[in-house]
Design a protein around this motif. Structure first.
Motif, mmCIF file in Angstrom:
data_model
loop_
_atom_site.group_PDB
_atom_site.id
_atom_site.type_symbol
_atom_site.label_atom_id
_atom_site.label_comp_id
_atom_site.label_asym_id
_atom_site.label_seq_id
_atom_site.Cartn_x
_atom_site.Cartn_y
_atom_site.Cartn_z
ATOM 1 N N TYR A 212 -12.177 13.376 -39.242
ATOM 2 C CA TYR A 212 -10.833 13.542 -38.661
ATOM 3 C C TYR A 212 -9.895 14.290 -39.603
ATOM 4 O O TYR A 212 -8.936 14.907 -39.140
ATOM 5 C CB TYR A 212 -10.267 12.195 -38.181
ATOM 6 N N LEU B 199 -7.477 20.907 -35.128
ATOM 7 C CA LEU B 199 -8.146 21.662 -34.053
ATOM 8 C C LEU B 199 -8.026 20.901 -32.724
ATOM 9 O O LEU B 199 -7.792 21.497 -31.680
ATOM 10 C CB LEU B 199 -9.616 21.866 -34.409
ATOM 11 N N TYR B 200 -8.192 19.596 -32.770
ATOM 12 C CA TYR B 200 -8.034 18.782 -31.562
ATOM 13 C C TYR B 200 -6.637 18.978 -30.965
ATOM 14 O O TYR B 200 -6.482 19.189 -29.767
ATOM 15 C CB TYR B 200 -8.172 17.291 -31.895
ATOM 16 N N GLY C 41 -6.248 22.444 -29.550
ATOM 17 C CA GLY C 41 -7.036 22.754 -28.361
ATOM 18 C C GLY C 41 -6.849 21.790 -27.207
ATOM 19 O O GLY C 41 -6.958 22.180 -26.046
ATOM 20 N N TRP C 42 -6.568 20.516 -27.504
ATOM 21 C CA TRP C 42 -6.674 19.481 -26.458
ATOM 22 C C TRP C 42 -5.361 18.766 -26.191
ATOM 23 O O TRP C 42 -5.130 18.249 -25.099
ATOM 24 C CB TRP C 42 -7.747 18.484 -26.879
ATOM 25 N N PHE D 54 -6.720 12.070 -27.623
ATOM 26 C CA PHE D 54 -8.067 12.531 -27.966
ATOM 27 C C PHE D 54 -9.128 11.811 -27.132
ATOM 28 O O PHE D 54 -9.912 11.003 -27.651
ATOM 29 C CB PHE D 54 -8.341 12.289 -29.452
ATOM 30 N N HIS D 55 -9.143 12.109 -25.842
ATOM 31 C CA HIS D 55 -10.176 11.501 -25.001
ATOM 32 C C HIS D 55 -10.400 12.328 -23.744
ATOM 33 O O HIS D 55 -9.583 13.179 -23.398
ATOM 34 C CB HIS D 55 -9.790 10.064 -24.620
ATOM 35 N N GLU E 141 -12.504 5.613 -26.603
ATOM 36 C CA GLU E 141 -13.436 6.547 -27.239
ATOM 37 C C GLU E 141 -13.327 6.542 -28.770
ATOM 38 O O GLU E 141 -13.135 7.578 -29.378
ATOM 39 C CB GLU E 141 -13.211 7.966 -26.694
ATOM 40 N N VAL F 113 -17.300 4.192 -31.001
ATOM 41 C CA VAL F 113 -18.581 4.901 -31.172
ATOM 42 C C VAL F 113 -18.776 5.293 -32.647
ATOM 43 O O VAL F 113 -19.886 5.545 -33.088
ATOM 44 C CB VAL F 113 -18.627 6.138 -30.244
ATOM 45 N N TRP G 139 -18.421 5.526 -25.618
ATOM 46 C CA TRP G 139 -19.374 6.647 -25.568
ATOM 47 C C TRP G 139 -20.780 6.081 -25.673
ATOM 48 O O TRP G 139 -21.093 5.359 -26.631
ATOM 49 C CB TRP G 139 -19.173 7.599 -26.749
ATOM 50 N N ASP H 153 -18.935 15.472 -33.492
ATOM 51 C CA ASP H 153 -17.905 14.489 -33.141
ATOM 52 C C ASP H 153 -17.811 13.351 -34.148
ATOM 53 O O ASP H 153 -17.184 12.320 -33.871
ATOM 54 C CB ASP H 153 -18.170 13.945 -31.721
ATOM 55 N N ARG I 239 -12.980 29.390 -26.748
ATOM 56 C CA ARG I 239 -13.484 29.029 -28.086
ATOM 57 C C ARG I 239 -13.966 30.255 -28.843
ATOM 58 O O ARG I 239 -13.730 30.385 -30.037
ATOM 59 C CB ARG I 239 -14.631 28.019 -27.956
ATOM 60 N N HIS J 285 -12.046 30.921 -32.182
ATOM 61 C CA HIS J 285 -12.828 30.713 -33.404
ATOM 62 C C HIS J 285 -12.978 32.008 -34.202
ATOM 63 O O HIS J 285 -13.033 31.980 -35.434
ATOM 64 C CB HIS J 285 -14.177 30.063 -33.086
ATOM 65 N N LEU K 211 -17.664 21.944 -33.898
ATOM 66 C CA LEU K 211 -17.008 21.391 -32.700
ATOM 67 C C LEU K 211 -17.483 22.123 -31.447
ATOM 68 O O LEU K 211 -17.684 21.505 -30.391
ATOM 69 C CB LEU K 211 -15.487 21.536 -32.806
ATOM 70 N N LEU L 246 -21.896 18.324 -25.179
ATOM 71 C CA LEU L 246 -21.214 17.367 -24.290
ATOM 72 C C LEU L 246 -21.339 17.828 -22.834
ATOM 73 O O LEU L 246 -21.616 17.024 -21.931
ATOM 74 C CB LEU L 246 -19.728 17.249 -24.681
HETATM 75 C C1 LIG Z 1 -14.982 12.191 -31.074
HETATM 76 C C2 LIG Z 1 -14.532 11.229 -30.065
HETATM 77 C C3 LIG Z 1 -15.172 9.899 -30.113
HETATM 78 C C4 LIG Z 1 -13.569 11.499 -29.145
HETATM 79 C C5 LIG Z 1 -12.876 12.793 -28.952
HETATM 80 C C6 LIG Z 1 -13.122 13.357 -27.571
HETATM 81 C C7 LIG Z 1 -12.500 14.735 -27.315
HETATM 82 C C8 LIG Z 1 -10.993 14.662 -27.346
HETATM 83 C C9 LIG Z 1 -13.051 15.816 -28.280
HETATM 84 C C10 LIG Z 1 -14.581 15.937 -28.187
HETATM 85 C C11 LIG Z 1 -14.945 17.410 -28.450
HETATM 86 C C12 LIG Z 1 -13.633 18.040 -28.883
HETATM 87 C C13 LIG Z 1 -13.413 19.522 -28.876
HETATM 88 C C14 LIG Z 1 -12.114 20.007 -28.874
HETATM 89 C C15 LIG Z 1 -10.943 19.117 -28.653
HETATM 90 C C16 LIG Z 1 -11.236 17.635 -28.691
HETATM 91 C C17 LIG Z 1 -12.579 17.287 -28.056
HETATM 92 C C18 LIG Z 1 -12.623 17.670 -26.586
HETATM 93 C C19 LIG Z 1 -11.834 21.490 -28.954
HETATM 94 C C20 LIG Z 1 -11.543 21.981 -27.536
HETATM 95 C C21 LIG Z 1 -10.616 21.783 -29.842
HETATM 96 C C22 LIG Z 1 -10.344 23.275 -30.021
HETATM 97 C C23 LIG Z 1 -11.564 23.949 -30.605
HETATM 98 O O1 LIG Z 1 -11.325 25.305 -30.715
HETATM 99 C C24 LIG Z 1 -12.791 23.713 -29.720
HETATM 100 C C25 LIG Z 1 -13.033 22.207 -29.608
HETATM 101 C C26 LIG Z 1 -14.321 21.870 -28.887
HETATM 102 C C27 LIG Z 1 -14.613 20.385 -29.007
#
Ligand SMILES: CC(C)=CCC[C@@H](C)[C@H]1CC[C@H]2C3=C(CC[C@]12C)[C@@]1(C)CC[C@H](O)C[C@@H]1CC3
Length: 384
Positions: free
Chosen positions: A85, A91-92, A95-96, A100-101, A206, A209, A236, A260, A328, A332, A355, A362
């Motif tokens: 983390y 990045l999370y 991007g998201w 974070f789920h 989440e 895990v 998970w 992850d 991505r 990236h 990631l 996933l």
């Molecule tokens: C790790 C656990 C238990 C939970 C997190 C779940 C999701 C929020 C993440 C799992 C894969 C992650 C990726 C990103 C954001 C957060 C997740 C979806 C990105 C989209 C972030 C921006 C990067 O450029 C690409 C990442 C791909 C994976």
């Protein structure tokens, strides 16, 4: 089910980790947005975090995976999760967003609405009411905790092993004027820093895990929950369709674990055994990822894939372009250029690549129904 032989951290280790994290993140916990935070790090500390995290994965292939390699990750779960983390949080957020789920999508539902509804669903499933004292185990930067406080009127304490995520969660609480309803505490969920019988309800989204033993972390949750209190988790798991002897399946599992920050992912049956062995009366359990075969409804993994037809608005398209396969590639490449010019710290590109690999796994795991990020289990601590 693996029984953890890992030790709780000593106070000296905790102080050392805290000092390291301060050096690494400088004052980036105040930065607006993940991208700005990402370019405001200490390069040497970032390099050290990359080495510490990736030593568990580099050159470890699915075809010659051994139990000993998996066990070494399990024993080292605390540093593995913390460093993951340290590397992935910005990045999370970039991007998201701040939650974070994953989530389910109803027909015509936009990304942010679906994320919030997933949080409301868990809050309702465990009966959170105004004024309740609730614990969020593995709270990230506090997105779900803020939403659940607004939705229910309860008080949430968020716990997280990562100092940086805790700092960011605290900043957001101040920004949104919610400090009277939220506390954020740094700590290890294997050794919760709260007395017995402290909370009316506990939820996990989440996060467990990352635990070295599901039974042990659920036991800790059982301990801090008041008698009669309810625990709900989106867990998970690899599903019953997962076959560890199938190399394609194993590669999908390993790519998810590496990208992850997961020492070892278990199967649904392990989780069901663990929650009951911890003392909970299991009130309900089902896979939320499995409840629709309707192809007009977007699958949970769609924002990471290549399909843009589920986007509901221009804003959804722009959001999803930061997450999906096309986006991505562009972002990236941009990150690698930032790293080349030493604007982003060394190893940012490697983290983004890992990631991205996980994102593909996933989607693959989701399509093949080998994996779920939303197995709901609700358990009650008996009154006596
Ligand atoms: C790790 C656990 C238990 C939970 C997190 C779940 C999701 C929020 C993440 C799992 C894969 C992650 C990726 C990103 C954001 C957060 C997740 C979806 C990105 C989209 C972030 C921006 C990067 O450029 C690409 C990442 C791909 C994976």
């Amino acid at each position: 089910m693996v029984n953890s032989t890992s030790q709780a951290l000593l106070p000296a280790d905790q102080a050392r980790n805290m000092a390291f994290d301060k050096i690494l993140h400088k004052n980036s916990s105040n930065s607006q947005g993940g991208l700005r935070a990402m370019i405001n790090k200490d390069n040497e500390a970032h390099k050290a975090a990359v080495v510490e995290y990736f030593q568990h994965w580099d050159d470890k292939k699915a075809e010659d995976e051994t139990e000993a390699v998996r066990q070494s990750r399990v024993i080292d779960y605390a540093s593995l999760t913390r460093q993951y983390y340290n590397l992935a949080t910005d990045l999370y957020e970039y991007g998201w967003g701040e939650a974070f789920h994953f989530c389910r999508f109803a027909y015509g539902e936009a990304f942010k609405a679906a994320v919030n509804r997933h949080e409301h669903y868990l809050a309702s499933s465990i009966g959170i009411k105004p004024g309740m004292r609730v614990l969020d185990v593995g709270c990230g930067v506090g997105g779900p905790a803020r939403e659940i406080v607004k939705f229910t009127g309860c008080h949430v304490t968020g716990l997280n092993i990562n100092n940086y995520q805790i700092s960011r969660a605290k900043q957001y609480a101040v920004k949104e004027g919610l400090t009277h309803k939220l506390d954020f505490v740094q700590g290890d969920f294997m050794n919760l820093p709260f007395p017995d019988d402290s909370f009316d309800a506990v939820y996990v989204i989440e996060a467990t895990v990352h635990a070295p033993s599901l039974e042990s972390v659920y036991r800790e949750i059982f301990r801090v929950l008041k008698p009669g209190g309810v625990f709900g988790v989106y867990e998970w798991f690899m599903t019953d369709a997962y076959n560890n002897d199938d190399l394609t399946h194993r590669q999908i599992r390993l790519d998810i674990e590496q990208g992850d920050g997961i020492a070892q992912m278990l199967k649904v049956e392990d989780g069901l055994a663990a929650i009951q062995a911890a003392g909970f009366t299991l009130e309900t359990h089902y896979d939320l990822a499995d409840d629709s075969n309707d192809t007009s409804v977007a699958p949970w993994y769609w924002p990471l894939g290549t399909d843009l037809r589920y986007a509901q608005s221009l804003s959804d398209v722009l959001t999803v372009l930061r997450m999906n396969r096309f986006g991505r590639v562009v972002s990236h490449a941009f990150i690698s250029v930032l790293e080349l010019f030493q604007i982003a710290p060394a190893g940012t590109g490697k983290t983004a690549e890992s990631l991205a690999k996980a994102a593909d796994a996933l989607v693959e795991g989701g399509k093949k129904k080998l994996f779920t990020p939303m197995y709901l289990m609700v358990g009650r601590k008996p009154e006596f």
